[in-house]
Design a protein around this motif. Sequence first.
Motif, PDB file in Angstrom:
ATOM      1  N   UNK A   1      -0.203 -22.141  18.189  1.00  0.00           N
ATOM      2  CA  UNK A   1       0.837 -22.951  17.558  1.00  0.00           C
ATOM      3  C   UNK A   1       0.630 -22.887  16.050  1.00  0.00           C
ATOM      4  N   UNK A   2       1.691 -22.536  15.315  1.00  0.00           N
ATOM      5  CA  UNK A   2       1.607 -22.401  13.857  1.00  0.00           C
ATOM      6  C   UNK A   2       1.640 -23.771  13.193  1.00  0.00           C
ATOM      7  N   UNK A   3       1.447 -23.786  11.857  1.00  0.00           N
ATOM      8  CA  UNK A   3       1.521 -25.028  11.094  1.00  0.00           C
ATOM      9  C   UNK A   3       2.886 -25.694  11.255  1.00  0.00           C
ATOM     10  N   UNK A   4       3.930 -24.870  11.447  1.00  0.00           N
ATOM     11  CA  UNK A   4       5.286 -25.404  11.595  1.00  0.00           C
ATOM     12  C   UNK A   4       5.561 -25.883  13.019  1.00  0.00           C
ATOM     13  N   UNK A   5       4.582 -25.747  13.899  1.00  0.00           N
ATOM     14  CA  UNK A   5       4.751 -26.189  15.280  1.00  0.00           C
ATOM     15  C   UNK A   5       5.403 -25.140  16.172  1.00  0.00           C
ATOM     16  N   UNK A   6       5.549 -23.910  15.682  1.00  0.00           N
ATOM     17  CA  UNK A   6       6.175 -22.843  16.460  1.00  0.00           C
ATOM     18  C   UNK A   6       5.121 -22.081  17.247  1.00  0.00           C
ATOM     19  N   UNK A   7       5.526 -21.573  18.407  1.00  0.00           N
ATOM     20  CA  UNK A   7       4.637 -20.756  19.225  1.00  0.00           C
ATOM     21  C   UNK A   7       4.508 -19.377  18.598  1.00  0.00           C
ATOM     22  N   UNK A   8       3.285 -18.892  18.447  1.00  0.00           N
ATOM     23  CA  UNK A   8       3.019 -17.600  17.828  1.00  0.00           C
ATOM     24  C   UNK A   8       2.232 -16.748  18.821  1.00  0.00           C
ATOM     25  N   UNK A   9       2.702 -15.529  19.036  1.00  0.00           N
ATOM     26  CA  UNK A   9       1.989 -14.592  19.900  1.00  0.00           C
ATOM     27  C   UNK A   9       1.132 -13.709  18.998  1.00  0.00           C
ATOM     28  N   UNK A  10      -0.189 -13.768  19.142  1.00  0.00           N
ATOM     29  CA  UNK A  10      -1.066 -12.965  18.288  1.00  0.00           C
ATOM     30  C   UNK A  10      -0.849 -11.464  18.488  1.00  0.00           C
ATOM     31  N   UNK A  11      -1.129 -10.702  17.429  1.00  0.00           N
ATOM     32  CA  UNK A  11      -1.048  -9.236  17.482  1.00  0.00           C
ATOM     33  C   UNK A  11      -2.277  -8.653  18.180  1.00  0.00           C
ATOM     34  N   UNK A  12      -3.362  -9.414  18.190  1.00  0.00           N
ATOM     35  CA  UNK A  12      -4.595  -8.957  18.814  1.00  0.00           C
ATOM     36  C   UNK A  12      -5.778  -9.657  18.186  1.00  0.00           C
ATOM     37  N   UNK A  13      -6.940  -9.079  18.418  1.00  0.00           N
ATOM     38  CA  UNK A  13      -8.187  -9.669  17.947  1.00  0.00           C
ATOM     39  C   UNK A  13      -9.076  -8.566  17.400  1.00  0.00           C
ATOM     40  N   UNK A  14      -9.887  -8.912  16.411  1.00  0.00           N
ATOM     41  CA  UNK A  14     -10.831  -7.943  15.853  1.00  0.00           C
ATOM     42  C   UNK A  14     -12.113  -8.666  15.466  1.00  0.00           C
TER      43      UNK A  14
END
Length: 181
Positions: A79-92
């Motif tokens: 969840x972003x600062x704006x309260x929107x759902x965010x799908x991550x691009x991946x992890x490193x």
Amino acid sequence: MSKRAKLSISLVFGFSDEDQIGTIQPHDDALVVTLRIGGYDVKRVMIDQDSAADIMYPELYRGLNLKPENLTAYSSPLVSFEGKLVVPKGQIRLPVQTGTDVVEVDFIIVDVFSPYTAIMGRPWLHTLGAVSSTLHQKMKYPSGDRVLEIVGNQIAIQQCLVAAIQHRLEVETSATADNNL
């Protein structure tokens, strides 16, 4: 011949009024620091005890010349600062250096606007054994038999706030223009 008892000294670290010297008071600033990430000094890194993840934003991702093939899958939405759902691009996984101490950090890459380049959350703080204070604009952590500190940059946080306001104005202006079409 007597054996000497080996004394074990526990490090105790906290914050006092003296730790506020050099800060602009009163304030309600976040703690923003410069850290060495992936071998580079990275500015505008927010220390966030409330974050359950260590986050990297597009500006840093591109600045480190990372490519999609460098990422491993990460499928849990955030969840972003704006309260929107965010799908991550991946992890490193990248090294984060503080003084002579290096901690390997699993950064979750999100492709959304942020005035920060990264957010260091509880996973990193707990691994390092660090305690942070926004009031004192410092983070303290044990290193060997000493307590070291990282000092926040209140000018950087003001720059982040200005960038966030400008971005919001651009988004609102764009939305208004789209509605007038």
